[in-house]
Each structure stands twice: as C-alpha cells, then as structure tokens.
Design a protein around this motif. Structure first.
Motif, PDB file in Angstrom:
ATOM      1  N   ASN A  92     -15.170  22.968 -37.514  1.00 28.41           N
ATOM      2  CA  ASN A  92     -16.160  21.964 -37.905  1.00 28.41           C
ATOM      3  C   ASN A  92     -16.188  21.722 -39.407  1.00 28.41           C
ATOM      4  N   CYS A  93     -15.464  22.561 -40.171  1.00 25.22           N
ATOM      5  CA  CYS A  93     -15.454  22.468 -41.643  1.00 25.22           C
ATOM      6  C   CYS A  93     -16.840  22.749 -42.210  1.00 25.22           C
ATOM      7  N   TRP A  94     -17.432  23.842 -41.745  1.00 24.35           N
ATOM      8  CA  TRP A  94     -18.733  24.290 -42.240  1.00 24.35           C
ATOM      9  C   TRP A  94     -18.566  25.587 -43.008  1.00 24.35           C
ATOM     10  N   PRO A  95     -19.271  25.749 -44.130  1.00 27.74           N
ATOM     11  CA  PRO A  95     -19.145  26.998 -44.896  1.00 27.74           C
ATOM     12  C   PRO A  95     -19.942  28.135 -44.268  1.00 27.74           C
ATOM     13  N   MET A  96     -19.315  29.268 -44.106  1.00 31.86           N
ATOM     14  CA  MET A  96     -20.002  30.475 -43.657  1.00 31.86           C
ATOM     15  C   MET A  96     -19.193  31.685 -44.099  1.00 31.86           C
ATOM     16  N   SER A 122      -9.027  38.333 -38.766  1.00 28.44           N
ATOM     17  CA  SER A 122      -9.882  37.237 -39.225  1.00 28.44           C
ATOM     18  C   SER A 122      -9.103  36.123 -39.896  1.00 28.44           C
ATOM     19  N   ARG A 123      -7.901  36.395 -40.336  1.00 32.68           N
ATOM     20  CA  ARG A 123      -7.152  35.381 -41.092  1.00 32.68           C
ATOM     21  C   ARG A 123      -6.887  34.125 -40.267  1.00 32.68           C
ATOM     22  N   MET A 124      -6.724  34.278 -38.966  1.00 34.81           N
ATOM     23  CA  MET A 124      -6.455  33.113 -38.121  1.00 34.81           C
ATOM     24  C   MET A 124      -7.664  32.181 -38.036  1.00 34.81           C
ATOM     25  N   TYR A 125      -8.858  32.687 -38.325  1.00 41.16           N
ATOM     26  CA  TYR A 125     -10.092  31.924 -38.111  1.00 41.16           C
ATOM     27  C   TYR A 125     -10.779  31.544 -39.420  1.00 41.16           C
ATOM     28  N   THR A 126     -10.155  31.839 -40.545  1.00 38.79           N
ATOM     29  CA  THR A 126     -10.837  31.673 -41.827  1.00 38.79           C
ATOM     30  C   THR A 126      -9.934  31.057 -42.881  1.00 38.79           C
ATOM     31  N   LYS A 127     -10.555  30.643 -43.992  1.00 39.50           N
ATOM     32  CA  LYS A 127      -9.814  30.207 -45.170  1.00 39.50           C
ATOM     33  C   LYS A 127      -9.424  31.391 -46.050  1.00 39.50           C
ATOM     34  N   ALA A 145     -15.159  34.395 -52.014  1.00 41.41           N
ATOM     35  CA  ALA A 145     -15.420  33.976 -50.638  1.00 41.41           C
ATOM     36  C   ALA A 145     -16.374  32.788 -50.596  1.00 41.41           C
ATOM     37  N   VAL A 146     -17.443  32.840 -51.401  1.00 39.10           N
ATOM     38  CA  VAL A 146     -18.395  31.729 -51.429  1.00 39.10           C
ATOM     39  C   VAL A 146     -17.718  30.477 -51.969  1.00 39.10           C
ATOM     40  N   ARG A 147     -16.976  30.617 -53.044  1.00 44.26           N
ATOM     41  CA  ARG A 147     -16.293  29.467 -53.646  1.00 44.26           C
ATOM     42  C   ARG A 147     -15.288  28.853 -52.674  1.00 44.26           C
ATOM     43  N   THR A 148     -14.528  29.697 -52.008  1.00 37.51           N
ATOM     44  CA  THR A 148     -13.531  29.199 -51.066  1.00 37.51           C
ATOM     45  C   THR A 148     -14.187  28.498 -49.881  1.00 37.51           C
ATOM     46  N   SER A 149     -15.335  28.999 -49.464  1.00 39.72           N
ATOM     47  CA  SER A 149     -16.001  28.427 -48.287  1.00 39.72           C
ATOM     48  C   SER A 149     -16.530  27.022 -48.534  1.00 39.72           C
ATOM     49  N   GLY A 152     -13.013  22.197 -51.557  1.00 37.64           N
ATOM     50  CA  GLY A 152     -12.038  21.528 -50.707  1.00 37.64           C
ATOM     51  C   GLY A 152     -12.651  21.254 -49.346  1.00 37.64           C
ATOM     52  N   ARG A 153     -11.882  21.486 -48.294  1.00 40.46           N
ATOM     53  CA  ARG A 153     -12.447  21.375 -46.953  1.00 40.46           C
ATOM     54  C   ARG A 153     -13.218  22.660 -46.686  1.00 40.46           C
ATOM     55  N   PRO A 154     -14.536  22.584 -46.444  1.00 40.80           N
ATOM     56  CA  PRO A 154     -15.323  23.811 -46.221  1.00 40.80           C
ATOM     57  C   PRO A 154     -14.849  24.572 -44.984  1.00 40.80           C
ATOM     58  N   GLY A 155     -15.191  25.854 -44.938  1.00 39.81           N
ATOM     59  CA  GLY A 155     -14.790  26.649 -43.785  1.00 39.81           C
ATOM     60  C   GLY A 155     -15.311  28.068 -43.863  1.00 39.81           C
TER      61      GLY A 155
END
Length: 580
Positions: A92-96, A122-127, A145-149, A152-155
C-alpha cells in the motif's frame, strides 16, 4: 558522570526523537521492557491480541499521519505473524516500522528460544531490515528506518533487537541521538515534460483524471481540487483516493466508472498505479490507444504495465502546481477548460443517470431479509460526512465503496492494493486513535465506522477486547450472510448431523448460520445489537451514533441479510476469475 541507559530505554528515546507517537504490539519475552520504556517517554502503547492486527494498525496510522507507527513483536512466531501486516503496508506504500525482539546474540546457531532468521525474513516485506551492531548504534538505525519508511515511495521497515540488548546498559553519552528526520521535501518535474503533458491533455477529446491514494497520502487535495475544477475535468477516484475531492462533486464520474475507463482517450493518473485495481490499463477495460500521463513519486512505476505517453516523476502537489502554472502561462491568464457540453460529458452523464436510477430502486427495497443496498441506505441516514470509514469484505466492501460517500481525504481504509482481508478492526483502532488525537479542544472526535462482512470480521474479532479496553468508541456493523461471499440457510444446517456431514456436505464458503457476533462485543463490555428488520437495524444505528459513540462506548450491530443478495449487475468484474 553520565547515567547508564538500557537498550530498551535507548530504543524508546530514539523512536520518540523521530516523532513516533504510536506503538501497537503483543508483548512477551524479550520485549516487555521495550513497551514499558516507550510508555515512559510518552509513546502511546496499544496492546493488541494478535501481531497481525497490530501490524495492520501500525501501517494504517502511518497512512493517516504521514509518520510511521511501530509494531512491537516478540521473536520467532511473533515476527512471522506480523509479516502479513508488513507486506500490506509495503504494497500500500504506507510507512511503518516493526521492532522485533530476537534471541540473544551469544545463543545464535544453538537452537535458542524462538530463534529465527528475522532480519533476512523481513527483507522480502520491507524497504529496510537491520539489526543494530551495538546499543550505541540503536539511534542511528532507528533514524534510518524512519527516514527510509517515509522518503521516496513509503513502506515498511524492520529493526531487530536481540534479547541481550534489552536490559544491557550503556552510558547515555555514548548513545548520541539523531535529530528528527524532516518530512520529505518537494520534487518538481522537468519543464519540457510538463509542457508536453499539458498539450496532450488539451487536445484530448475524452480526458479523465484518476485520483489514487498516493494523492491522499501526499496531502495534495487542495492542488488536485483546484486543477480539476479550473479545467472542468471528469475525475474518478480509486477506493482510497475517495475524498481527495468529495464524492458528490459534479465532476465525479464514479457512477460511470466502466464507461469512463473504457472510452477515455487521455488519462491523467495522479498517485495511482495501473495494477489489478485499474485492470492493468489494458483492453477491454481501457481504450487500446489511450494516452496515459502518469504522475508518481516512484520513477520505477512510470510506464508499468502500459507504456506512459508521458511519465512525470515528482511530488504530486509540486507537479500539479506546475501544470496549473503552465496552463496559466500559455493562455496568458485565460484558463483552458474542457467543455462541459461536450459529447464526452454527455456520454458520461447518461451513464451516471442510468446507474443512479438502478441503485435508487435497489435502495428503496427494504423488504426482509434485507439486501446490501437496503443496509447501506439505512446506514447513510446516520453517517456524518466527516466519518472515517473502514470497509472490509467481498460484496460488503465493494458495494460500500459506492454507497458510503467520502467528503474528506484519508477518510476511507479498506483491503487496498494487497486485497488483504482481516485488516478491519486493526484499521479501526488506528483510525479511532487518530480521530481522538486530532480533535480540537472541546470538539468531539470524528466518528469511526467499520463495516465488515461476517467472514472478514472473523479474522480479528478478538480485537474487540482491545477496542473496549482502550475505550475506543468505534461503530461496527457486521453484514451477515452466513459465509464467504454467501452461506447456507439455517434449515440446510439442520440436516448435517456429524463432523463428516459438515466437512463433505457444506460448501467451503459456508459459515455457522445466524452467528451472534454482537454477543462478542457484549462479552467484553461493549454494546451489541442484533438486527433482522429495517426497524430494528434503524434503531440500533440510532443508538450507536447518537448515544453510545458520544458516550465513549464501542458498539457492534450484527445485521442479517438475504443470502442471495449481490452487487448491481456489472459490465466487468473486478477480477478475471470467478468466485466459484
């Protein structure tokens, strides 16, 4: 002399420093101290009954606020249960951010308690997925982690905390906190690309704007509304793009969705993807020669499935402003508009009127047992315009998208890009927290209304205990047809005497008939109603909206409907495969 600080405290203070306000989770070894430390620094901790629902809530709060929510889980199975919510946020491109406790470092490869390759899994499911190398590195990893989430495209992102880190101590001065990473900055488009996009839109005979949830997440509702109105462009929102421009706007063509998609010769795609929800942009749902102008924050999405005539990489607010400025410039202040008396508008309005007449007739039929349309017709009498709506189920959600209108952005949550079932109660919990915390002093929070099919409700029904425990005045409606898509009548079940009878004689979609889901809410201390007729459903909703919610009491109404009730006949199905 510096004070000592534990790993749990370091983690909590690092999350707080990055603007984290909410943590959802299920505690146990080794993360109990992390939850306590989070509460101590002012992060709201919501203890859930299942990690999957906690992960759904963390993703939803990230979408609603623009800042990631945290899902706290124990090692091994706890992390595995949360992967569904992580994947949902990622798609969904939502930050968490998921924070997972793990087995102690000095026990790796020894068969430690709940030992599992969590970072790798977790790598398959995360940025981004990482374990801090030391206690001193925790603030750095949290900030990244917060910055990456959110950039760009959130995730989704994952942080792994070994059990021996939690209570180990380090000097506070050795754990340098990082300043809160700012929200993403603007990103404008190339001016030559912008010029080409505007020219393409102007010469179109049948233009259409599609507004996706990316436009809602980027908070570009003001710019998008101004652009659509000034150029008199018909627009179609995706399910969670609803409310960026209100659903009852005269330029909205949701009631002519199939015709708009099939006949448009130029589509301006704003924060939406040509995936399964938009039928991949291909015939027969779309014109074979349609020109696509695509605006997306993710460059890799441009031209996906259907080559974009013009791909615009940029932030939606900035790009739409640029387009607006270009139109003003080339016309020296005289605004170009698509003519509202065009044959295109004539074709769209004809279809809108025809579909509206069909739906009105279906809504007017309140015979017993009720249909989906009758349920929504009664519900709409009580639904405030600023309600945050959660929809989940098959027909329950699909029909609800058309029947429950949205007037504000980010006020609809549903199965989304990943088509996830089981999200409803977790999403509702996140929405209720958001509504409470965003209400102005002296103002009542916006109503949170969660409408689910009986099958969808079953995925996370135990979370009603969480709802009651945290005093969240959510209004639940379970639309009950005894099954997945539909179930069997009670008299059918009376003939099934043994386990084998049920296992071989009932269809896989059937659930226990006339289940009393409202009693689950009552068992936890909330308010439950059972409804079979228009009058008792109406009375239950009247109490829920005008009494219980205002008194802070969660309420669930379980309404029985006709087992054969279906959607209005569709020209095309959402998916190419049937339900049977």
């Amino acid at each position: 002399m510096d004070d000592d600080i534990t790993g749990a405290q370091t983690l909590a203070e690092s999350l707080k420093a990055q603007g984290i306000k909410y943590m959802f989770g299920v505690v146990g070894i080794p993360v109990i101290e992390v939850a306590i430390a989070a509460q101590a620094v002012g992060i709201q901790y919501i203890g859930m009954r299942n990690e999957q629902a906690a992960a759904y809530a963390a993703g939803a709060i990230g979408y609603l606020t623009g800042r990631p929510g945290v899902c706290l889980v124990v090692s091994g199975p706890g992390l595995i249960h949360a992967l569904g919510g992580m994947a949902n946020a990622q798609e969904n491109c939502w930050p968490m951010i998921t924070v997972g406790g793990s087995s102690d470092q000095d026990q790796e490869q020894m068969g430690a308690f709940q030992e599992f390759a969590q970072v790798e899994a977790s790598r398959m499911y995360t940025k981004f997925s990482a374990r801090p190398s030391s206690l001193e590195a925790i603030p750095l990893v949290v900030e990244k982690a917060v910055r990456t989430s959110i950039y760009g495209r959130p995730g989704a992102c994952y942080i792994d905390i070994p059990g021996n880190f939690v209570n180990a101590s380090v000097r506070r001065g050795d754990c340098r906190q990082f300043p809160m990473c700012p929200n993403p900055s603007g990103l404008k488009a190339d001016l030559n690309v912008m010029k080409k996009a505007c020219q393409t839109l102007m010469i179109a005979k049948r233009p259409l704007v599609i507004i996706g949830k990316g436009a809602a997440y980027s908070r570009s509702e003001k710019e998008v509304l101004e652009f659509v109105e000034k150029h008199s462009l018909p627009f179609l929102p995706t399910p969670m793009g609803k409310g960026v421009i209100r659903d009852d706007h005269p330029l909205c063509v949701s009631a002519a969705r199939s015709r708009a998609l099939q006949m448009a010769d130029c589509i301006l795609l704003i924060g939406a993807r040509l995936n399964w929800q938009l039928h991949f942009g291909r015939p027969p749902r779309f014109d074979e020669y349609v020109k696509v102008i695509q605006i997306d924050i993710c460059a890799e999405e441009l031209g996906n499935n259907v080559p974009s005539s013009i791909g615009i990489h940029g932030n939606i607010s900035d790009v739409v402003k640029q387009m607006q400025q270009h139109f003003v410039g080339i016309h020296r202040g005289i605004m170009w508009k698509h003519p509202t008396d065009s044959k295109w508008w004539e074709a769209l309005n004809e279809k809108i009127e025809k579909n509206d007449e069909q739906v009105k007739a279906m809504c007017a039929d309140h015979s017993v047992p009720l249909s989906y349309y009758a349920v929504y017709d009664i519900l709409n009498k009580y639904l405030p315009k600023d309600s945050i709506i959660i929809g989940e189920g098959a027909n329950t959600m699909d029909i609800g998208r058309t029947m429950m209108k949205n007037y504000y952005p980010r006020h609809r949550l549903d199965a989304g890009t990943f088509g996830t079932m089981g999200v409803g109660v977790g999403f509702a919990i996140a929405a209720a927290l958001y509504a409470q915390d965003s209400a102005k002093p002296g103002q009542k929070p916006q109503k949170v209304v969660c409408v689910q099919g009986d099958s969808a409700f079953g995925f996370s029904g135990m979370e009603l205990e969480t709802v009651v425990r945290y005093k969240l005045p959510i209004i639940f409606v379970v639309v009950n047809n005894n099954g997945i898509y539909s179930g069997g009548p009670k008299m059918f079940w009376d003939g099934l005497k043994t386990t084998e009878d049920v296992a071989t004689g009932s269809l896989p979609m059937f659930l226990t008939p006339n289940s009393r889901y409202e009693q689950i809410m009552s068992a936890f201390g909330g308010i439950g109603y059972y409804a079979e007729t228009p009058d008792n459903f109406d009375q239950a909703l009247n109490n829920a909206f005008n009494k219980h919610a205002d008194n802070g009491e969660p309420c669930l109404t379980n309404v029985m409907i006709d087992l054969t009730s279906e959607r209005k006949q569709q020209e095309f199905q959402w998916l190419t495969r049937s339900k049977m």
